[in-house]
Motif scaffolding. Structure first.
Motif, short mmCIF file in Angstrom:
data_model
loop_
_atom_site.label_atom_id
_atom_site.label_comp_id
_atom_site.label_asym_id
_atom_site.label_seq_id
_atom_site.Cartn_x
_atom_site.Cartn_y
_atom_site.Cartn_z
N GLU B 28 -59.31 16.44 35.11
CA GLU B 28 -59.14 16.35 36.56
C GLU B 28 -60.50 16.40 37.25
N LEU B 29 -60.60 15.70 38.39
CA LEU B 29 -61.78 15.85 39.25
C LEU B 29 -61.32 16.68 40.44
N PHE B 30 -61.78 17.92 40.46
CA PHE B 30 -61.25 18.92 41.38
C PHE B 30 -62.33 19.28 42.38
N GLY B 31 -62.03 19.18 43.66
CA GLY B 31 -63.03 19.44 44.68
C GLY B 31 -62.82 20.77 45.39
N ILE B 32 -63.91 21.45 45.67
CA ILE B 32 -63.85 22.69 46.45
C ILE B 32 -64.52 22.44 47.80
N ASP B 176 -73.13 6.23 42.50
CA ASP B 176 -73.26 6.09 41.05
C ASP B 176 -72.85 7.38 40.34
N LEU B 177 -73.34 8.51 40.88
CA LEU B 177 -73.05 9.79 40.24
C LEU B 177 -71.55 10.07 40.25
N LEU B 178 -70.93 9.87 41.42
CA LEU B 178 -69.51 10.18 41.51
C LEU B 178 -68.68 9.20 40.70
N ARG B 183 -65.47 8.32 35.98
CA ARG B 183 -65.24 7.60 34.73
C ARG B 183 -65.14 8.58 33.57
N MET B 184 -66.00 9.60 33.59
CA MET B 184 -65.99 10.56 32.49
C MET B 184 -64.70 11.38 32.47
N THR B 185 -64.12 11.59 33.65
CA THR B 185 -62.86 12.33 33.64
C THR B 185 -61.76 11.47 33.04
N THR B 186 -61.77 10.18 33.30
CA THR B 186 -60.69 9.35 32.77
C THR B 186 -60.93 8.97 31.31
N GLU B 187 -62.19 8.63 30.99
CA GLU B 187 -62.45 8.14 29.63
C GLU B 187 -62.62 9.26 28.62
N LEU B 188 -63.31 10.33 29.01
CA LEU B 188 -63.63 11.38 28.04
C LEU B 188 -62.81 12.64 28.27
N ASP B 189 -61.92 12.58 29.28
CA ASP B 189 -61.12 13.76 29.59
C ASP B 189 -61.96 14.96 30.00
N LEU B 190 -63.14 14.69 30.54
CA LEU B 190 -63.99 15.78 31.05
C LEU B 190 -63.33 16.35 32.31
N THR B 191 -63.36 17.65 32.42
CA THR B 191 -62.83 18.29 33.63
C THR B 191 -64.01 18.58 34.55
N HIS B 197 -69.78 19.10 50.36
CA HIS B 197 -69.98 19.33 51.79
C HIS B 197 -69.33 18.19 52.57
N ASP B 198 -69.39 17.02 51.93
CA ASP B 198 -68.92 15.81 52.59
C ASP B 198 -67.42 15.65 52.31
N LEU B 199 -66.62 15.89 53.34
CA LEU B 199 -65.17 15.81 53.18
C LEU B 199 -64.75 14.43 52.73
N ASN B 200 -65.44 13.40 53.22
CA ASN B 200 -65.01 12.05 52.93
C ASN B 200 -65.25 11.68 51.47
N LEU B 201 -66.40 12.12 50.92
CA LEU B 201 -66.64 11.87 49.50
C LEU B 201 -65.60 12.61 48.67
N ALA B 202 -65.32 13.84 49.05
CA ALA B 202 -64.33 14.64 48.32
C ALA B 202 -62.98 13.93 48.36
N SER B 203 -62.63 13.43 49.52
CA SER B 203 -61.35 12.75 49.67
C SER B 203 -61.28 11.51 48.78
N LEU B 204 -62.40 10.79 48.71
CA LEU B 204 -62.41 9.54 47.96
C LEU B 204 -62.32 9.76 46.46
N TYR B 205 -63.00 10.82 45.96
CA TYR B 205 -63.14 10.92 44.51
C TYR B 205 -62.25 11.96 43.86
N CYS B 206 -61.82 12.99 44.61
CA CYS B 206 -61.13 14.09 43.96
C CYS B 206 -59.63 13.82 43.87
#
Lengths: 352, 488
Positions: B28-32, B176-178, B183-191, B197-206
């Motif tokens: 999972e990609l989990f945002g705080i 690129d980083l996000l 990709r690593m969460t889906t392909e390698l099952d990395l958690t 800080h940026d709500l919009n980035l969190a919304s997009l990726y988490c």
């Protein structure tokens, strides 16, 4: 004595070790060779090989044997051991405290050792059984007691023992012990010269006994610190980072602190406080070959040994037949060298 | 993968984080999220074992955090802190290699092939391999951050904790980083657990978000559940506006800057801002208006200042008519970026405009109407598809602060008024002979000053709707009749 580690790292930094080893050998031979009586390198090689490996002595002036084996070689060896100990301890402390300006004396250990030594001189203490060794033994004991007091005090302030707290505690203890020394100096009458002379450092007329005294500390201390090289690398990125990388920070910090302090204490006990070796040598090595402690520690040991041997050579020849305290020489050479290193860093920083 | 129950802890005697319960699934990609001082970083440090847990339990995989040995934990959890200090000039490769510390053992550890592989892979993934032998102090903040990410990846962790990873990165590296993490969460099952800080980035990726307030959990769930205008407003104590992302089904939050007195001053759009010649009708507003339109350029939602209805010949046909329109506007020194442009074959002197006020709400409408290609919408399938310059162009300028809903209702109301006018004028579809409801290329513009009174609705019986309906209807009738008098 650094052989296993040298072999291990030969692959990468071969040239660095060759350069430093050659420097050390040259320093040893020059140190033995020069003096009121000049002794050729060849004769030194034959004499040393005779004593170390039992090879035959042929055509060597027997008086040379006395000069080399009884006087100059022990002196050179002691200078080398002290220099190596201080340089290794300095490198380790700088890595641990993440402060390039830390040196083996930052934590107040040397002040502790000095207080012990000055006390012996001041009160004319003679321990039974130890006789002439009273001073170094009391000094080492005082150094060890000081480390533990510093560590316990630091833990009282801050259970996690952050390096900032350690440095502050060290400074407090250094100042306090320094003033104790000053007090004793102020109260001293005729013994003043002796105390000052000891404080400024010297490796003269110590003989093999002192080498036996420092050698075990040097051997164990250097080995333990070199084994912690990877941890030192991790910790120089900060304690939290080190913990993230899997380092048992509290335990390793304790090991490095105590080992480094023992090394320093032993060095101070046999030779007095010799400044700048622990500061300049690790800096110089870092500048040439990078900050990786796996190489920094052994390279510093070798270079520190060579440096102090040469400094001692200068101290006893420059106003021969009188001798200057070796601490004066290291500071006179060390401070400008350090200034140049700092300036160079500054310039480098500007252009990049 | 991570299971926290009633987690409480902090520095010294004060608990910064209190009674937090949540769990993070594998891969999972989990945002705080949370404002400054809400305990985000402390929480992250508790998960990485740096800040002690005073109460509650924290399981990493199947084991309590406190039962892990440092090296064992480092093989599972890697951390990329916000700031990484460096006192000495290590090279990039040396720095990344330190990530393998936990994987090595013994007195004098041996560098194995797999260690080298992991380091090289991590450097390739983060694009740091090309400066492997450069020292850290020669790198920029963003490059350094990527080096420390490589170091964390070299640990080959199952969980990656990040504290505002995009902080020092420019826009493309943020993405690129996000993207890499995703990709690593889906392909390698990395958690991945990351503070944003940026709500919009969190919304997009988490996949899921945890919103903290004062060390406690405020809300936990999908981005659409957590990012609510009301709760974000309460937690961050700031005005924000939520809207959907244009391409991705995730909410985005916009901050609303405080308005100055000048920006609050009332402006009324009427005929005094209009100019007209044979080539075009233009309305130049003194302020930028929020617009919803269908036209040649400036269509869709936007903010525009100039409005141009250009006359073109009946047989106008241009392969790149948008480009042609842009050039037309540029030649007449309109700012293309701030202009809504339409075309009509109708002669411009037949245009009708009207200012109408109902219960304190005023609108100004401009209509050009020609019905040469009128269409009965119920039988539009019988028509050919050709681009013809629009023949009924309706502009509605509303002097008020309209909700988005009011914009849409204004379009409906104006359209209904248009159809009614066509019916009353008896306009027929020339192809089918039945009652026409419009032409094949009608355009519409709703523009609002967004100042003054809030107008939530513009339905047919709301004050705004009444004004729009009447003004459009009247203009339609007048424009149609003057057009038929011309006999075109």
């Amino acid at each position: 004595m650094l052989k296993p580690s040298i072999q291990m790292f030969l692959r990468n930094k071969f040239s660095a070790y060759v350069v430093v080893a050659v420097f050390l050998m040259l320093a040893v031979f020059t140190g033995i060779s020069i003096g009121t009586i000049y002794i050729p390198f060849k004769d030194i090689a034959v004499l040393l090989s005779h004593h170390l490996f039992g090879t035959a002595l042929q055509g060597i002036d027997p008086s040379f044997d006395n000069i080399v084996w009884k006087i100059r070689f022990p002196r050179v060896l002691l200078a080398g051991l002290v220099g190596a100990s201080l340089a290794v301890a300095g490198a380790a402390f700088q890595g641990l405290l993440r402060n390039p300006l830390a040196d083996p004396y930052t934590l107040g250990v040397s002040s502790g050792a000095s207080v012990g030594a000055v006390m012996v001189l001041f009160f004319n203490i003679y321990l039974p059984f130890f006789g002439g060794f009273t001073l170094p033994i009391v000094s080492i004991a005082a150094a060890i007691v000081t480390i533990f007091i510093v560590v316990i005090f630091t833990r009282l302030i801050d259970r996690s023992m952050k390096v900032e707290t350690i440095i502050l505690t060290g400074i407090i203890f250094s100042s306090f012990l320094g003033s104790v020394i000053s007090l004793m100096i102020a109260l001293t009458g005729e013994e003043l010269r002796q105390i000052i002379g000891w404080l400024l450092g010297s490796v003269s007329m110590r003989g093999w006994d002192y080498i036996q005294l420092i050698f075990p500390f040097f051997l164990v201390g250097t080995f333990v610190l070199i084994v912690q090289a990877a941890e030192l690398n991790a910790m120089s990125f900060g304690e939290e980072k080190a913990q993230h990388l899997g380092v048992n920070v509290r335990q390793k910090k304790m090991i490095i602190l105590i080992t480094g302090s023992m090394l320093t204490g032993a060095a101070v006990a046999v030779s007095g406080t010799i400044g700048f070796v622990g500061l300049v040598i690790p800096h110089f090595i870092r500048l040439l070959w990078g900050p990786d402690h796996r190489h920094l520690l052994p390279l510093s040991a070798l270079a520190g040994a060579g440096f102090l041997i040469l400094a001692d050579l200068v101290s006893r020849t420059i106003i021969s037949p009188a001798e200057l305290p070796i601490g004066v020489i290291t500071s006179i050479i060390g401070a400008p060298v350090f200034a140049v290193i700092l300036l160079r860093k500054r310039w480098k920083g500007r252009t990049t | 993968m991570i299971q926290a129950e009633h987690l409480t802890g902090g520095y010294g005697h004060t608990d910064v984080v209190r009674g937090l319960s949540f769990s993070v699934k594998k891969g999972e990609l989990f945002g705080i999220l949370g404002p400054n001082g809400s305990g985000k970083t402390t929480l992250l440090k508790m998960i990485s074992g740096v800040v002690p847990i005073t109460e509650g339990s924290l399981f990493i995989k199947d084991k309590q955090l406190r039962d892990y040995k440092p090296k064992e934990l480092a093989k599972r959890v890697a951390v990329l802190p916000q700031i990484s200090s460096q006192s000495f000039a290590y090279t990039v490769k040396e720095t990344v290699s330190l990530g393998r510390y936990a994987h090595q053992s013994g007195f004098l550890p041996i560098w194995k092939e797999e260690d080298e592989q992991a380091v090289m892979k991590a450097m390739r993934q983060t694009g740091t391999d090309r400066f492997a032998d450069v020292t850290l102090d020669a790198l920029s903040g963003g490059e350094r951050q990527r080096v420390f990410l490589a170091q964390a990846l070299a640990q080959e962790p199952e969980i990656l904790l990040l504290d505002e990873p995009t902080n020092h990165l420019d826009l493309s590296f943020q993405k690129d980083l996000l993207d890499l993490l995703k990709r690593m969460t889906t392909e390698l099952d990395l958690t991945v657990v990351s503070i944003f800080h940026d709500l919009n980035l969190a919304s997009l990726y988490c996949e899921r978000l945890l919103l903290m307030e004062g060390g406690e959990l405020r809300s936990l769930g999908l981005p659409s559940e957590v990012l609510k205008e009301k709760s974000i407003h309460e937690v961050y104590k700031t005005e924000i506006h939520k809207q959907p992302h244009p391409e991705v089904p995730k909410p985005q939050m916009s901050i609303l800057p405080e308005r100055t007195a000048e920006e609050e001053a009332d402006v009324t759009i009427d005929h005094t801002f209009m100019s007209q010649n044979d080539e075009f009708i233009a309305l130049e507003s003194p302020i930028v208006l929020k617009t919803l339109s269908a036209g040649v350029i400036g269509a869709g939602w936007g903010w525009h200042r100039s409005f141009v209805n250009r006359h073109v010949d009946k047989n106008y046909s241009h392969p790149a008519y948008k480009e042609d329109m842009r050039n037309f506007l540029k030649e007449r020194s309109f700012d293309v970026n701030e202009t809504v442009g339409m075309m009509t074959a109708v002669h411009l002197h037949t245009a009708a405009y009207q200012f109408m006020e109902v219960e304190g709400v005023s609108v100004f409408t401009v209509v050009t109407a020609g019905v040469g290609n009128a269409v009965d919408i119920s039988r539009s399938a019988e028509h050919d598809r050709l681009f013809l310059p629009g023949t009924i162009n309706i502009w509605v300028f509303a002097n008020g602060h309209l909700s988005e809903e009011a914009f849409v209702q204004a379009v409906m109301t104006a359209t209904e008024a248009k159809v009614k006018a066509l019916v009353d004028q008896g306009v027929h579809d020339p192809l089918t002979g039945s009652q026409a409801t419009g032409t094949s290329t009608d355009s519409i513009l709703i523009a609002a000053t967004q100042r003054g009174k809030k107008q939530e609705f513009a339905g047919s019986i709301s004050p705004l709707g009444q004004a729009v309906g009447q003004a459009v209807y009247n203009c339609m009738i007048r424009a149609l009749s003057s057009n038929s008098r011309r006999g075109s």
